[in-house]
Design a protein around this motif. Structure first.
Motif: not given
Length: 213
Positions: A143-151, A166-173, A207-213
């Motif tokens: 993955v391109d980390v820089r591209a993910a962070r730019a998004r 959301v990326a941690r799996g939390l519900s809206n509540g 997935l996007l948050v994971r790619d940005a790490r």
């Protein structure tokens, strides 16, 4: 009633899933399919809201069927059924827009809850399973980390906080409680983030948050 299609090449699995879902009271199994091609055909005919789709099926597999279904106007939400440790297609299915994953030995109450959640517009059905899948398969794809962070940089500060939750799996509540805002506001932030990022659902946010790490 929530209209559901079950796609699995094992008749016993389909029968078990049907029995569980129909006992829920608010779920109707409108069709079954033994292959990906049958799933696409039956979805065209019956227009289910949710599809339980086995990842591995003869002929057209579940991932290919998911891609075909995404061409529908207002496509159904697809929950992939997996044994997790054997499936090589899981990450591709996440990229293709699967609403989430369920292990085939999921407890009946959790299966019903997942179907209801997806029908209501949620995507991450089982945070534990989804996070395990993402962590296991993300390493297999460069993955391109820089591209993910730019998004992600197009988001406002508050949208960014919500996306991380959301990326941690939390519900809206859960997000609402953690960030001291209403669930309505959380939903609005999620919707705006999805639009800005060009993503289909909460799993793709993870997935996007994971790619940005």
């Amino acid at each position: 009633m929530i209209r559901v299609l079950i796609a699995d090449d094992e008749a016993l699995v389909r029968t078990g899933l049907r029995m569980i879902l129909q006992a829920a009271g608010d779920v109707e199994v409108v069709a079954e399919a033994a292959t990906g091609a049958e799933a696409v055909a039956e979805a065209t005919r019956f227009r289910p809201q949710v599809i339980l789709m086995d990842v591995r099926m003869p002929g057209m597999d579940g991932v290919t069927a998911l891609s075909e279904l995404n061409r529908f106007p207002g496509p159904p939400k697809v929950i992939m059924l997996t044994t997790f440790d054997r499936d090589e297609y899981v990450y591709g299915a996440l990229r293709a827009g699967a609403a989430g994953f369920l292990l085939k030995d999921t407890a009946p109450r959790d299966l019903i809850a997942a179907v209801r959640a997806v029908a209501a517009g949620s995507a991450i059905l089982s945070p534990t399973v989804t996070r395990r899948v993402i962590d296991a398969f993300a390493a297999r794809e460069a993955v391109d980390v820089r591209a993910a962070r730019a998004r992600l940089s197009v988001l406002t500060g508050r949208e960014g906080q919500v996306v991380q939750a959301v990326a941690r799996g939390l519900s809206n509540g859960e997000i609402a409680r953690e960030l001291a805002m209403s669930e309505t506001t959380v939903k609005a932030h999620v919707s705006r983030a999805l639009a800005k990022l060009g993503l289909a659902n909460r799993v793709q946010i993870a997935l996007l948050v994971r790619d940005a790490r």
